[in-house]
Design an enzyme around this catalytic site. Structure first.
Site, PDB file in Angstrom:
ATOM      1  N   TYR A 146     139.879 -24.056 -64.300  1.00 48.21           N
ATOM      2  CA  TYR A 146     139.491 -22.735 -63.793  1.00 48.21           C
ATOM      3  C   TYR A 146     139.189 -22.821 -62.309  1.00 48.21           C
ATOM      4  O   TYR A 146     138.972 -23.899 -61.748  1.00 48.21           O
ATOM      5  CB  TYR A 146     138.268 -22.208 -64.548  1.00 48.21           C
ATOM      6  N   CYS A 147     139.184 -21.659 -61.658  1.00 46.93           N
ATOM      7  CA  CYS A 147     138.834 -21.563 -60.236  1.00 46.93           C
ATOM      8  C   CYS A 147     138.218 -20.188 -59.995  1.00 46.93           C
ATOM      9  O   CYS A 147     137.936 -19.455 -60.948  1.00 46.93           O
ATOM     10  CB  CYS A 147     140.064 -21.792 -59.357  1.00 46.93           C
ATOM     11  N   THR A 148     138.022 -19.805 -58.763  1.00 45.63           N
ATOM     12  CA  THR A 148     137.305 -18.565 -58.455  1.00 45.63           C
ATOM     13  C   THR A 148     138.032 -17.321 -58.942  1.00 45.63           C
ATOM     14  O   THR A 148     137.464 -16.502 -59.662  1.00 45.63           O
ATOM     15  CB  THR A 148     137.065 -18.446 -56.940  1.00 45.63           C
TER      16      THR A 148
END
Length: 341
Positions: A192-194
């Protein structure tokens, strides 16, 4: 690709005519004539008082912009008229102030820099997981959960039991994978990321490396915080954002952190009481790493920012995106000097 997403304001966010809309957007798509789009896009943004930075490359578009809602809508409509740029994935949040001071459209080799040739999320990508299904996935003991963001982002918040790759930039992620992940051992990998863009590329990279079950959070952390109630969340802390807010809490309101302009790490009010903290110059993490030349330059920039604030003006030196670019250039210059030794 995921469809466009409009991030709803929380009850605590009261929108008025002066409310600024912050819009994070991206799309991986083949843009053969992306250079020709730079000037008309920049002009369109400026004409409706929209500020921020958009990156254009042969692989697509990425960036965050901010301005009045009508201006954001105008820019999105303009982009939607361009070949391949309809249905751009975007998320909106709101603020009382514009976190950006300049309007910039830049031409790049990649819209998110991994530095590996041939990685194309349009051809192969991991399995998208909706925010409502994310908790169940990462609760599976067979799933290896990896945070693809940088160390200074992870410092203030991450998902429970997630692995921190301890990377300073996304360019270091392939090296982390080579040293720490094994396609024969790690059968299920979730990342996941922003906002989702780095995961598009990181999952594409893992698939290219032969990993079979690769998942990523659709819409990123911001979409998760929007859709998953705080009573059910597996998110711990705040979420770092690349604008003047520095971080947002679970309600997507501005968080409690400031940021050191020298090393980019988030800072609490308590940390700013350190004897090593000098606004715009250094903090307790980087005070012994900042050269005298840098210290002098940072101090002068901060002085100019303060003078501009006293006059009721904004100064481009205080723009987070400008600071990020400055630090990146310093790192590249340092590497170039070392390579020439």
């Amino acid at each position: 690709m995921s469809s466009s997403e409009k991030q709803l304001s929380t009850p605590a966010t009261i929108q008025t005519a002066s409310t600024i809309t912050i819009c994070a957007l991206y799309k991986f798509v083949r843009l053969d004539a992306y250079e020709a789009l730079r000037e008309p896009l920049s002009n369109k943004m400026a004409s409706v008082d929209v500020k921020g930075t958009l990156l254009l490359a042969a692989e697509g578009i990425n960036g965050t912009i901010a301005g009045p809602q009508t201006g954001i809508d105008t820019v999105l409509a303009f982009l939607g008229e361009q070949p391949g740029l309809d249905n751009i994935s975007h998320k909106e949040s709101y603020s009382e102030e514009n976190p950006f001071h300049r309007t910039k459209v830049k031409l790049k080799k990649e819209i998110v820099t991994m530095g590996i040739e041939g990685i194309d999320p349009n051809q192969v990508v991991g399995t998208y997981v909706k925010p409502k299904d994310w908790n169940a996935l990462i609760s599976d003991p067979e799933v290896v959960l990896v945070d693809t963001r940088n160390d200074y982002e992870i410092e203030i918040g991450t998902f429970k039991n997630a692995i921190n790759p301890n990377t300073e930039t996304f360019r270091e992620f392939p090296d982390y994978v080579a040293k720490n992940l094994d396609k024969n051992k790690h059968k299920k990998v979730a990342m996941y990321c922003t906002g989702g863009i780095r995961c598009e590329k990181s999952t594409a990279y893992l698939k290219e490396q032969g990993f079979e079950e690769v998942y990523h959070l659709e819409g990123g952390i911001l979409k998760y915080l929007e859709e998953v109630p705080s009573t059910e969340t597996m998110w711990e802390g705040e979420c770092f954002v690349f604008d003047g807010r520095v971080a947002v809490n679970h309600e997507l309101e501005q968080g409690q952190y400031d940021q050191c302009f020298a090393c980019r790490f988030p800072l609490t009010d308590v940390e700013k009481e350190s004897e090593h903290y000098v606004k715009g110059v250094s903090c307790h993490r980087c005070h012994d790493k900042v050269s005298e030349q840098q210290r002098s330059r940072y101090a002068e920039r901060q002085r100019q920012i303060s003078l501009a604030e006293e006059r009721g003006e904004s100064h481009i030196g205080g723009d987070i995106q400008n600071i990020i670019e400055e630090r990146r250039q310093e790192k590249n210059d340092k590497k170039a000097k070392q390579a020439n030794k």
